[in-house]
Write a protein that holds these residues in place. Structure first.
Motif, PDB file in Angstrom:
ATOM      1  N   ARG A 106      -0.404  54.308  58.619  1.00 53.00           N
ATOM      2  CA  ARG A 106      -0.974  52.980  58.377  1.00 53.00           C
ATOM      3  C   ARG A 106      -1.004  52.145  59.657  1.00 53.00           C
ATOM      4  NH1 ARG A 106       0.918  53.915  53.309  1.00 53.00           N
ATOM      5  NH2 ARG A 106       3.042  53.235  53.729  1.00 53.00           N
ATOM      6  N   SER A 109      -3.853  53.385  61.796  1.00 54.63           N
ATOM      7  CA  SER A 109      -5.132  53.100  61.131  1.00 54.63           C
ATOM      8  C   SER A 109      -5.492  51.620  61.204  1.00 54.63           C
ATOM      9  CB  SER A 109      -5.088  53.536  59.672  1.00 54.63           C
ATOM     10  OG  SER A 109      -4.921  54.922  59.574  1.00 54.63           O
ATOM     11  N   ALA A 116      -6.939  49.354  56.004  1.00 62.09           N
ATOM     12  CA  ALA A 116      -6.003  50.477  55.982  1.00 62.09           C
ATOM     13  C   ALA A 116      -4.689  50.097  55.312  1.00 62.09           C
ATOM     14  CB  ALA A 116      -5.749  50.987  57.399  1.00 62.09           C
ATOM     15  N   ILE A 117      -4.385  48.832  55.255  1.00 62.05           N
ATOM     16  CA  ILE A 117      -3.165  48.373  54.594  1.00 62.05           C
ATOM     17  C   ILE A 117      -3.194  48.721  53.102  1.00 62.05           C
ATOM     18  CG2 ILE A 117      -3.930  46.026  54.021  1.00 62.05           C
ATOM     19  CD1 ILE A 117      -0.505  46.911  55.467  1.00 62.05           C
ATOM     20  N   SER A 119      -4.241  51.570  51.930  1.00 60.24           N
ATOM     21  CA  SER A 119      -4.050  53.007  51.776  1.00 60.24           C
ATOM     22  C   SER A 119      -2.586  53.323  51.511  1.00 60.24           C
ATOM     23  CB  SER A 119      -4.545  53.740  53.020  1.00 60.24           C
ATOM     24  OG  SER A 119      -4.635  55.114  52.747  1.00 60.24           O
ATOM     25  N   ARG A 120      -2.355  54.267  50.605  1.00 60.31           N
ATOM     26  CA  ARG A 120      -0.998  54.540  50.159  1.00 60.31           C
ATOM     27  C   ARG A 120      -0.570  55.969  50.470  1.00 60.31           C
ATOM     28  NH1 ARG A 120       0.049  54.220  44.922  1.00 60.31           N
ATOM     29  NH2 ARG A 120      -1.932  55.159  44.386  1.00 60.31           N
ATOM     30  N   CYS A 144      -5.178  59.664  61.021  1.00 60.91           N
ATOM     31  CA  CYS A 144      -3.858  59.836  60.400  1.00 60.91           C
ATOM     32  C   CYS A 144      -3.172  61.122  60.850  1.00 60.91           C
ATOM     33  CB  CYS A 144      -3.974  59.781  58.885  1.00 60.91           C
ATOM     34  SG  CYS A 144      -4.333  58.112  58.280  1.00 60.91           S
TER      35      CYS A 144
END
Length: 175
Positions: A106, A109, A116-117, A119-120, A144
């Motif tokens: 993260r 990214s 991107a925050i 995204s998990r 990533c």
């Protein structure tokens, strides 16, 4: 070090791609990146499945426990929608979670993609397998993987004494 042949599993998680309504772009992006990064010989397992938590769990377990993949990469299902359940499935089947992988993916990214925050991604181990969840877009996959891949050979060595050689020039350029 052991000269164990590496097996890498690629799991695309997408309802539409699994039904043939959408071309899988995440799976090929993971495989292309790995082809460029990994110098050691390796075998491949790959599959496209729907965004169903039980199916994701079952597939990761199969790749780790029965197909003996040293490294399992998933793409898709890491966003904020209700169908995005890949991290939950991964957490459910992993014995250990490595928060540093998720943090680093993260952080890197966010340098170029403000969303991107959301995204998990996550990473963890099941037995002797390292599992890394990646986003679904090819550019995000490359960012990533570049952000965390330098740690992968050491992790695999510690898990089962595997010896995986990587192209440092390629991996470091991505980071």
């Amino acid at each position: 070090m052991n000269k164990t042949k590496i097996k890498i599993g690629f799991i695309t998680i997408s309802d539409r791609a699994a039904r043939g309504e959408y071309k899988d772009i995440g799976g090929p992006a993971m495989q292309t990146w790995i082809q460029q990064a990994v110098l050691s010989p390796y075998k491949v397992e790959s599959i496209i499945i729907e965004d169903e938590q039980a199916l994701i769990e079952q597939t990761i377990i199969d790749f780790a426990d029965h197909k003996n993949c040293n490294l399992i990469l998933t793409t898709g299902g890491t966003g904020p929608t209700t169908r995005d359940v890949t991290p939950e499935a991964t957490h459910s089947v992993c014995e250990r979670i490595f928060d540093g992988f998720a943090q680093q993916m993260r952080t890197v990214s966010l340098r170029t993609v403000p969303t991107a925050i959301l995204s998990r991604q996550t990473a963890g181990t099941r037995g002797k397998s390292l599992i890394i969840n990646l986003p679904g877009k090819p550019d995000a996959i490359a960012v990533c993987l570049g952000a965390v891949f330098l740690a992968v050979p050491k992790c695999l060595e510690l898990l089962d004494n595997s010896n995986i050689q990587i192209d440092l020039g390629f991996v470091e350029q991505e980071f």
